[in-house]
Structure formats: C-alpha cells, structure tokens
Design an enzyme around this catalytic site. Structure first.
Site, PDB file in Angstrom:
ATOM      1  N   GLY A   1       6.395  -6.743   3.166  1.00 44.90           N
ATOM      2  CA  GLY A   1       5.212  -7.078   2.858  1.00 44.90           C
ATOM      3  C   GLY A   1       5.136  -8.274   2.033  1.00 44.90           C
ATOM      4  N   SER A   2       5.269  -7.940   0.653  1.00 44.43           N
ATOM      5  CA  SER A   2       5.028  -8.986  -0.292  1.00 44.43           C
ATOM      6  C   SER A   2       5.989  -9.819  -0.161  1.00 44.43           C
ATOM      7  CB  SER A   2       5.204  -8.225  -1.659  1.00 44.43           C
ATOM      8  OG  SER A   2       4.422  -6.920  -1.773  1.00 44.43           O
TER       9      SER A   2
ATOM     10  N   GLY B   1       0.985   3.916   0.811  1.00 47.32           N
ATOM     11  CA  GLY B   1      -0.296   3.694   0.307  1.00 47.32           C
ATOM     12  C   GLY B   1      -0.471   2.285  -0.125  1.00 47.32           C
ATOM     13  N   PHE B   2       0.471   1.664  -0.641  1.00 50.69           N
ATOM     14  CA  PHE B   2      -0.016   0.392  -1.237  1.00 50.69           C
ATOM     15  C   PHE B   2       1.539  -0.621  -1.253  1.00 50.69           C
ATOM     16  CE2 PHE B   2      -3.693   1.297  -3.240  1.00 50.69           C
ATOM     17  CZ  PHE B   2      -3.684   2.656  -3.616  1.00 50.69           C
ATOM     18  N   GLY B   3       1.056  -1.774  -1.158  1.00 56.24           N
ATOM     19  CA  GLY B   3       2.093  -2.783  -0.745  1.00 56.24           C
ATOM     20  C   GLY B   3       2.508  -3.197  -2.217  1.00 56.24           C
ATOM     21  N   GLY B   4       3.610  -4.283  -2.453  1.00 53.53           N
ATOM     22  CA  GLY B   4       3.936  -4.517  -4.079  1.00 53.53           C
ATOM     23  C   GLY B   4       4.498  -3.759  -4.702  1.00 53.53           C
TER      24      GLY B   4
ATOM     25  N   SER C   1       4.633  -6.318   7.545  1.00 51.09           N
ATOM     26  CA  SER C   1       3.693  -5.204   7.311  1.00 51.09           C
ATOM     27  C   SER C   1       2.296  -6.125   7.287  1.00 51.09           C
ATOM     28  CB  SER C   1       4.224  -4.583   6.234  1.00 51.09           C
ATOM     29  OG  SER C   1       2.958  -4.109   5.550  1.00 51.09           O
TER      30      SER C   1
ATOM     31  N   ASP D   1      10.931   1.112   4.434  1.00 52.99           N
ATOM     32  CA  ASP D   1       9.584   0.363   4.438  1.00 52.99           C
ATOM     33  C   ASP D   1       9.272   0.637   3.066  1.00 52.99           C
ATOM     34  OD1 ASP D   1       6.463   1.247   5.816  1.00 52.99           O
ATOM     35  OD2 ASP D   1       6.970  -0.419   4.626  1.00 52.99           O
ATOM     36  N   GLY D   2       8.892  -0.711   2.259  1.00 51.06           N
ATOM     37  CA  GLY D   2       8.475  -0.711   0.818  1.00 51.06           C
ATOM     38  C   GLY D   2       9.401  -1.032  -0.161  1.00 51.06           C
TER      39      GLY D   2
END
Ligand code: DX5
Ligand code: ZN
Length: 231
Positions: A204-205, A153-156, A19, A182-183
């Site tokens: 992502g992270s 809205g946000f990663g992590g 991501s 996703d997430g």
C-alpha cells in the site's frame, strides 16, 4: 483445464499486488490505468466493515466498478464480520479471489469450501497475534493463505516480522499453496518476504505514497526478485 486467475498469478510470482486502500478513490480509473501501466497483474481490494476491524472502506459497488474498469485479477481481502454472508455478492461483483479471516469464521475449512463452491479462489487470512494453528489446521483446504504482517484494519503500519516464520512454515508444509503477505511490505522488507516463501506481496504505502507508481513498483520488484534469485 484453463489456468485460473490464481494459478496465473502464482506463475508470475513474486507478484506485487497494490492494495486499494490509500489510492485516490476520486480518480479510480486514473489510478487503475497507472497501475496497469506499471505492469501489475492483480489488485488487492481491502474491504472493511467497521465491526471486524475499526475501519470502514468499501463494498460490492466499488468492486463492481473496478471489474468494469479492468481485466486485472481482483484479490478481495474481506476484513468483515460474517464474511460468508457476503461472499456470493463479492463473487457476483467480480472478485476472482476471496480471502476471509480465520478470526471471523467458526469453521475455517467449511468457509474455504463454501467460497470455492462459488467458483473463485478461496483463502484464509490470519492476523499476527492470532495463534498460528488457526490457519495451519485449515491450510490444506486453501487455494491461498494470507499472512498478515500488520493487524488488519489500516495501511501504513510497521512490518511485524513474525510473519516471516509463518510464511516459511506454511511453505515447508504446503509447497503448492499460494502464499500472500500483507502489511508494511516495502523496499526494506519485501526481500525477506520472498525469501520466506511469499508469492504475492501486497503493498500500500510503499506504492501510493510515491508520485510514480511505476518506479515504486519497479524498485519493489527488483528487490523482491534480487532476493529470491539470491536464495
Ligand atoms: C491492512 C490491509 C493492507 C494494507 C497494506 O488491513 O489489509 O492491505 O492496506 O498497506 P501498507 O502496505 O501501507 O501496510
Ligand atoms: Zn489487505
């Protein structure tokens, strides 16, 4: 008919999609080359407008720059209000797949068909707290369904396991639908996602917080494949 980017992705499933939210945008070419070297088949582009979600990222210019940089499939996740106003512009910028949120469109099936008419893969995304029916009612029209395991809205953010039953239900009812999650997908959660039926795992992270993207992706792939082969 030649395979589409989406059907090729499905054939490589389970596939890890980095991501592009927490990457180094000041060195985008270096980042893309490192991800290519790690063997990913696609990039997941997190577009946010500061209205649909309380965060603001990037738009068509970055997508166009990525298109010029790489042959990888570009999977564009539109976390924006009025996404259909911009779908053609993202297709023109180089998107291969465009996913819009069921929370952002009044007629999800119409939205999917409009995106398909642009000649790209079309998907719907759903947040964890949105009634599941919002996507199940339209899933038959989709090329891909994006089940969010965090609020967009946000990663992590921490993984919300409500996504697992949603993935399993969609897999049961739509055997040919490409399923994406996703997430909060990481070494501890990725196996449960593939067990539940996910084809595409957005990460992502669990990639970008590692010095070596290759080793992070290798570990994630092993965890994804081990679990899916065990099931
Ligand atoms: C959140 C984005 C996700 C997020 C994933 O709104 O859609 O793609 O960047 O990041 P991690 O893997 O850190 O949850
Ligand atoms: Zn995303």
């Amino acid at each position: 008919m030649p395979p589409t980017p989406l059907t090729s992705l499905r054939e490589s499933a389970p596939a890890i999609l980095p991501s592009l939210l927490q990457c180094d945008f000041g060195n985008l070419e270096r980042e893309v080359r490192a991800l290519e070297a790690a063997g990913v088949a696609a990039l997941h582009l997190d577009v946010m407008d500061g209205h649909f979600v309380p965060n603001l990222t990037y738009g068509m210019p970055i997508v166009a720059s990525l298109r010029d940089l790489t042959e990888l499939t570009l999977d564009v996740h539109l976390m924006i209000a009025n996404p259909l106003d911009y779908a053609a512009a993202f297709r023109d910028a180089g998107a291969d797949i465009i996913t819009v949120h069921v929370e952002a469109v009044s007629e999800p099936v119409t939205a999917v068909r409009e995106i398909q008419s642009l000649g790209v893969g079309a998907g719907l995304a759903i947040n964890p707290h949105t009634p599941f029916e919002k996507i199940t009612a339209a899933a038959a029209a989709c090329d891909i369904a994006l089940v969010m395991s965090v609020p967009a809205g946000f990663g992590g953010q921490p993984f919300d396991s409500c996504a697992l039953q949603r993935l399993a239900d969609l897999r049961r009812d739509h055997p040919d639908l490409v399923l994406e999650v996703d997430g909060g997908v990481n070494i501890d959660t990725i196996g449960r996602c593939t067990d539940a039926g996910a084809d595409l795992l957005v990460v992502g992270s669990a990639i970008f917080r590692h010095a070596s993207y290759s080793s992070a992706i290798d570990d994630l792939s092993a965890a994804a494949k081990k679990s899916s082969s065990a099931s």
